[in-house]
Scaffold this motif. Sequence first.
Motif, PDB file in Angstrom:
ATOM      1  N   THR A  64      11.892  52.202  37.932  1.00 27.52           N
ATOM      2  CA  THR A  64      11.715  53.497  38.578  1.00 27.52           C
ATOM      3  C   THR A  64      12.725  54.489  38.032  1.00 27.52           C
ATOM      4  N   ALA A  65      12.396  55.771  38.116  1.00 23.09           N
ATOM      5  CA  ALA A  65      13.310  56.800  37.634  1.00 23.09           C
ATOM      6  C   ALA A  65      14.585  56.816  38.472  1.00 23.09           C
ATOM      7  N   ALA A  66      14.435  56.774  39.795  1.00 21.55           N
ATOM      8  CA  ALA A  66      15.617  56.769  40.659  1.00 21.55           C
ATOM      9  C   ALA A  66      16.440  55.506  40.445  1.00 21.55           C
ATOM     10  N   GLY A  67      15.762  54.382  40.284  1.00 22.74           N
ATOM     11  CA  GLY A  67      16.470  53.125  40.062  1.00 22.74           C
ATOM     12  C   GLY A  67      17.268  53.129  38.776  1.00 22.74           C
ATOM     13  N   LYS A  68      16.691  53.627  37.720  1.00 23.94           N
ATOM     14  CA  LYS A  68      17.416  53.693  36.445  1.00 23.94           C
ATOM     15  C   LYS A  68      18.571  54.678  36.521  1.00 23.94           C
ATOM     16  N   ALA A  69      18.394  55.753  37.291  1.00 29.05           N
ATOM     17  CA  ALA A  69      19.491  56.709  37.475  1.00 29.05           C
ATOM     18  C   ALA A  69      20.672  56.035  38.172  1.00 29.05           C
ATOM     19  N   ILE A  70      20.386  55.145  39.107  1.00 25.58           N
ATOM     20  CA  ILE A  70      21.444  54.390  39.781  1.00 25.58           C
ATOM     21  C   ILE A  70      22.093  53.414  38.812  1.00 25.58           C
ATOM     22  N   LEU A  71      21.282  52.645  38.095  1.00 28.34           N
ATOM     23  CA  LEU A  71      21.808  51.651  37.151  1.00 28.34           C
ATOM     24  C   LEU A  71      22.716  52.293  36.110  1.00 28.34           C
ATOM     25  N   GLU A 120       5.254  55.911  33.311  1.00 27.48           N
ATOM     26  CA  GLU A 120       4.232  54.896  33.604  1.00 27.48           C
ATOM     27  C   GLU A 120       4.811  53.484  33.571  1.00 27.48           C
ATOM     28  N   GLU A 121       6.041  53.329  34.002  1.00 24.31           N
ATOM     29  CA  GLU A 121       6.724  52.042  33.906  1.00 24.31           C
ATOM     30  C   GLU A 121       6.561  51.165  35.148  1.00 24.31           C
ATOM     31  N   ARG A 122       6.208  51.771  36.280  1.00 23.45           N
ATOM     32  CA  ARG A 122       5.929  50.976  37.480  1.00 23.45           C
ATOM     33  C   ARG A 122       4.459  51.042  37.873  1.00 23.45           C
ATOM     34  N   ILE A 123       3.870  52.209  37.714  1.00 22.39           N
ATOM     35  CA  ILE A 123       2.450  52.398  37.996  1.00 22.39           C
ATOM     36  C   ILE A 123       1.844  53.164  36.833  1.00 22.39           C
ATOM     37  N   MET A 124       0.773  52.649  36.266  1.00 21.21           N
ATOM     38  CA  MET A 124       0.125  53.339  35.157  1.00 21.21           C
ATOM     39  C   MET A 124      -0.408  54.693  35.615  1.00 21.21           C
ATOM     40  N   LYS A 125      -0.354  55.648  34.723  1.00 26.91           N
ATOM     41  CA  LYS A 125      -0.813  57.019  34.944  1.00 26.91           C
ATOM     42  C   LYS A 125       0.077  57.779  35.927  1.00 26.91           C
ATOM     43  N   GLN A 126       1.295  57.295  36.137  1.00 23.76           N
ATOM     44  CA  GLN A 126       2.235  58.007  36.991  1.00 23.76           C
ATOM     45  C   GLN A 126       3.578  58.151  36.279  1.00 23.76           C
ATOM     46  N   ARG A 127       4.132  59.355  36.349  1.00 17.24           N
ATOM     47  CA  ARG A 127       5.451  59.622  35.775  1.00 17.24           C
ATOM     48  C   ARG A 127       6.380  60.119  36.872  1.00 17.24           C
TER      49      ARG A 127
END
Length: 247
Positions: free
Chosen positions: A132-139, A187-194
């Motif tokens: 997820t974008a938020a998850g990677k921002a935390i990592l 599209e890393e957790r759900i396809m067709k979603q950014r």
Amino acid sequence: MKSLDKSIKILDALVRSDGARVSELSDVLGMPNSTVHAHLSALKQHGLVRTDGDLNKIGLKFLHYSGSVRYDDEVFSLIEPKVTFLARETEERSQFIVEQDGQGVYLFTETIGDAAVQTDVRPGKFVGLHATAAGKAILAHLPDGRVDEIISQHGLTAYTPRTITERDALFEELSTIRDRGYAINDEERIMKQRAVGVPVLNPAGDPLGAFSVSGPAHRVDSDRLHETVSGLLLGTAEEVELNIQYR
């Protein structure tokens, strides 16, 4: 302690299945029907399980517990209005994720606007931080050693063909996020979603969590992610950080 472990496994199974019969729980968990029934009866007495026909479901008492978790920290009272603000400004889905035991947990979510897409996201849902974008921002703002611990504990699950599943690739992405200031979920957790995510840091520079805004890939294109939404998120996170520092 073993009895408590069994009750927790039953609750986890009910969350995953969105309700189940005694026999179904028995099959999934490898417990005798009588054991499952006994634990369910005790959980029902405390409002932790309810019945819907012949299905057992998570009880409404958990709303009481979740409310306590979300509002027991003064910082989180600053977060929820900003999640609503982001949803209103973008007309997409917004959320705030925190890290617990190496996983991402959705603390607040909001969807405003007829075009905003509803997915499987809900407060309390756990998800891999790397997807997820938020998850990677935390990592990106955790020590490398802690990131390695999380990878060892939870792995790098492939949610879609675009999910980062290699350690070196993830660390390269985290370096880019630190330089750029925000993370992208393409599209890393759900396809067709950014989505785009930005961390909220405490005065010591540790991540308290992260905001993100997500939407369908055809609408949340590259230009919008990198120019409009990222700027809005960065400004919102900075405002929260200032309020935390000087409250």
